[in-house]
Scaffold this motif. Structure first.
Motif, short mmCIF file in Angstrom:
data_model
loop_
_atom_site.label_atom_id
_atom_site.label_comp_id
_atom_site.label_asym_id
_atom_site.label_seq_id
_atom_site.Cartn_x
_atom_site.Cartn_y
_atom_site.Cartn_z
N ILE A 123 -2.62 -3.40 6.82
CA ILE A 123 -1.51 -2.87 6.02
C ILE A 123 -2.03 -2.19 4.75
O ILE A 123 -1.65 -1.06 4.44
N PHE A 124 -2.90 -2.89 4.03
CA PHE A 124 -3.39 -2.33 2.77
C PHE A 124 -4.25 -1.10 2.98
O PHE A 124 -4.14 -0.11 2.23
N VAL A 125 -5.12 -1.13 3.98
CA VAL A 125 -5.98 0.02 4.24
C VAL A 125 -5.15 1.21 4.74
O VAL A 125 -5.43 2.36 4.39
N ALA A 126 -4.11 0.93 5.53
CA ALA A 126 -3.22 2.02 5.98
C ALA A 126 -2.56 2.70 4.78
O ALA A 126 -2.49 3.93 4.71
N GLY A 127 -2.08 1.90 3.82
CA GLY A 127 -1.51 2.47 2.61
C GLY A 127 -2.53 3.25 1.82
O GLY A 127 -2.23 4.30 1.24
N ASP A 128 -3.76 2.75 1.81
CA ASP A 128 -4.83 3.42 1.08
C ASP A 128 -5.19 4.75 1.73
O ASP A 128 -5.42 5.74 1.04
N VAL A 129 -5.21 4.77 3.06
CA VAL A 129 -5.49 6.02 3.79
C VAL A 129 -4.40 7.05 3.50
O VAL A 129 -4.67 8.24 3.27
N LEU A 130 -3.13 6.59 3.48
CA LEU A 130 -2.02 7.49 3.16
C LEU A 130 -2.19 8.07 1.76
O LEU A 130 -2.03 9.27 1.54
N SER A 131 -2.53 7.20 0.80
CA SER A 131 -2.75 7.66 -0.57
C SER A 131 -3.89 8.67 -0.64
O SER A 131 -3.79 9.71 -1.30
N PHE A 132 -4.99 8.36 0.06
CA PHE A 132 -6.15 9.25 0.08
C PHE A 132 -5.78 10.62 0.64
O PHE A 132 -6.11 11.66 0.05
N LEU A 133 -5.08 10.64 1.76
CA LEU A 133 -4.71 11.91 2.40
C LEU A 133 -3.77 12.73 1.53
O LEU A 133 -3.90 13.96 1.45
N MET A 134 -2.82 12.05 0.89
CA MET A 134 -1.89 12.76 0.01
C MET A 134 -2.61 13.37 -1.18
O MET A 134 -2.38 14.54 -1.53
N GLN A 135 -3.51 12.60 -1.80
CA GLN A 135 -4.23 13.13 -2.96
C GLN A 135 -5.16 14.27 -2.56
O GLN A 135 -5.26 15.28 -3.26
N ALA A 136 -5.86 14.10 -1.42
CA ALA A 136 -6.78 15.14 -0.96
C ALA A 136 -6.04 16.42 -0.59
O ALA A 136 -6.48 17.53 -0.94
N GLY A 165 0.80 10.63 -4.02
CA GLY A 165 -0.32 9.83 -3.52
C GLY A 165 -0.75 8.76 -4.50
O GLY A 165 -1.07 7.64 -4.11
N LEU A 166 -0.75 9.10 -5.78
CA LEU A 166 -1.12 8.13 -6.81
C LEU A 166 -0.09 7.00 -6.91
O LEU A 166 -0.44 5.84 -7.10
N ILE A 167 1.19 7.36 -6.76
CA ILE A 167 2.24 6.33 -6.80
C ILE A 167 2.11 5.39 -5.61
O ILE A 167 2.27 4.17 -5.74
N VAL A 168 1.80 5.94 -4.43
CA VAL A 168 1.55 5.10 -3.25
C VAL A 168 0.40 4.13 -3.55
O VAL A 168 0.47 2.93 -3.24
N GLN A 169 -0.65 4.63 -4.17
CA GLN A 169 -1.81 3.78 -4.52
C GLN A 169 -1.41 2.68 -5.49
O GLN A 169 -1.79 1.51 -5.32
N ILE A 170 -0.60 3.02 -6.49
CA ILE A 170 -0.16 2.04 -7.48
C ILE A 170 0.71 0.96 -6.83
O ILE A 170 0.55 -0.23 -7.11
#
Length: 290
Positions: A123-136, A165-170
């Motif tokens: 779950i956490f890594v999936a959210g992190d991947v989403l954040s990464f892709l959005m920021q990139a 993407g940053l908000i998803v990360q937060i």
């Protein structure tokens, strides 16, 4: 300030060569230390953090290159620093997320976890991947916009995607911290579980997770404010903020994991070798399982 691309200004100031070089050196040292420990201890779940360290290193090399070009900046060095420094913390987060599940398994505290351990990392890594892709992707839109016929529209769109993407990360980091705190409180309130857990040095690793997560959270919140204010906002017009609230915090985060290296958790799970406090290598070897 002029630019090699009409209608485009890379920075609202002349980047400092001295500051960039200082952090090139800092990230080179700490990332090489992590690389050495990664292979010597086989703590493979820290690969994302090591890659993030190299992103930081190359990003500040890009800033150093930009400082030599002022005021006629080119896109290459600007893209290096803007993209790599933006997404590196998402890679740090991936390794941090994976360590919590291993700590829970180490102390045999699965029943006290807020989320089942087998789902926690996913779950956490999936959210992190989403954040990464959005920021990139947001960074890519902004860079593409510098050569478009309507740069202001593309830059605005890119900034909005980055903010998302940053908000998803937060949000995911906030949930991660809550999950860790609830787990620790449950463990501490159950005498039998606490007695088992205290056979392991788990608390120091939990505090390493908390402190590193808070550093990344502070950095991400400042970055959100930066992008909300836009190119002419106070944060983007003053270089000091990227060094105080990004470079320094991310360097401190990497240092924390040199001092409290997760290889100890890995070793106690029967995987690889262990690094002792302050980065010294203790020749203790478990199985070769990943």
């Amino acid at each position: 300030m002029s630019s090699s691309h009409p209608g485009w200004t890379a920075y609202e100031y002349y980047p400092s060569m001295g500051a960039a070089v200082v952090f090139v050196i800092c990230f080179a040292i700490v990332t090489l230390m992590h690389t050495y420990h990664l292979f010597r201890t086989r703590t493979w779940f820290f690969i994302p953090l090591v890659i993030g360290g190299y992103f930081e290193l190359v990003g500040y090399i890009g800033r150093a290159m930009s400082s030599k070009e002022s005021p006629d900046w080119t896109i290459g060095p600007y893209v290096m620093q803007s993209t790599l420094l933006l997404v590196a913390p998402a890679l740090f987060a991936a390794s941090i997320y994976m360590e919590l599940g291993r700590i829970i398994l180490m102390v045999k505290g699965e029943q006290f976890a807020l989320i089942r351990v087998r789902w926690m990392t996913k779950i956490f890594v999936a959210g992190d991947v989403l954040s990464f892709l959005m920021q990139a992707s947001g960074a890519g839109i902004m860079v593409k916009g510098t050569s478009s016929t309507d740069p202001s529209s593309s830059v605005s769109t890119g900034q909005n995607v980055i903010i998302g993407g940053l908000i998803v990360q937060i949000v995911f980091f906030g949930f991660f911290l809550i999950s860790g705190l609830i787990f620790q409180r449950r463990m501490s309130s159950h005498s039998g579980a606490r007695a088992v857990a205290d056979e392991y040095p788990w608390r120091k690793h939990m505090w390493a997770l908390y402190s590193s997560s808070i550093l990344i959270l502070i950095r991400s919140i400042v970055r959100v404010v930066e992008y909300v204010q836009g190119a002419h906002g106070y944060l983007m017009q003053h270089e000091v903020f990227i060094y105080v609230f990004d470079a320094l915090l991310m360097f401190a985060m990497m240092v924390i994991f040199v001092i409290i290296h997760p290889s100890e958790v890995n070793y106690l799970l029967g995987r690889g070798r262990v690094v002792t406090a302050m980065g010294g290598l203790k020749v203790m070897e478990g199985s070769s399982a990943v």
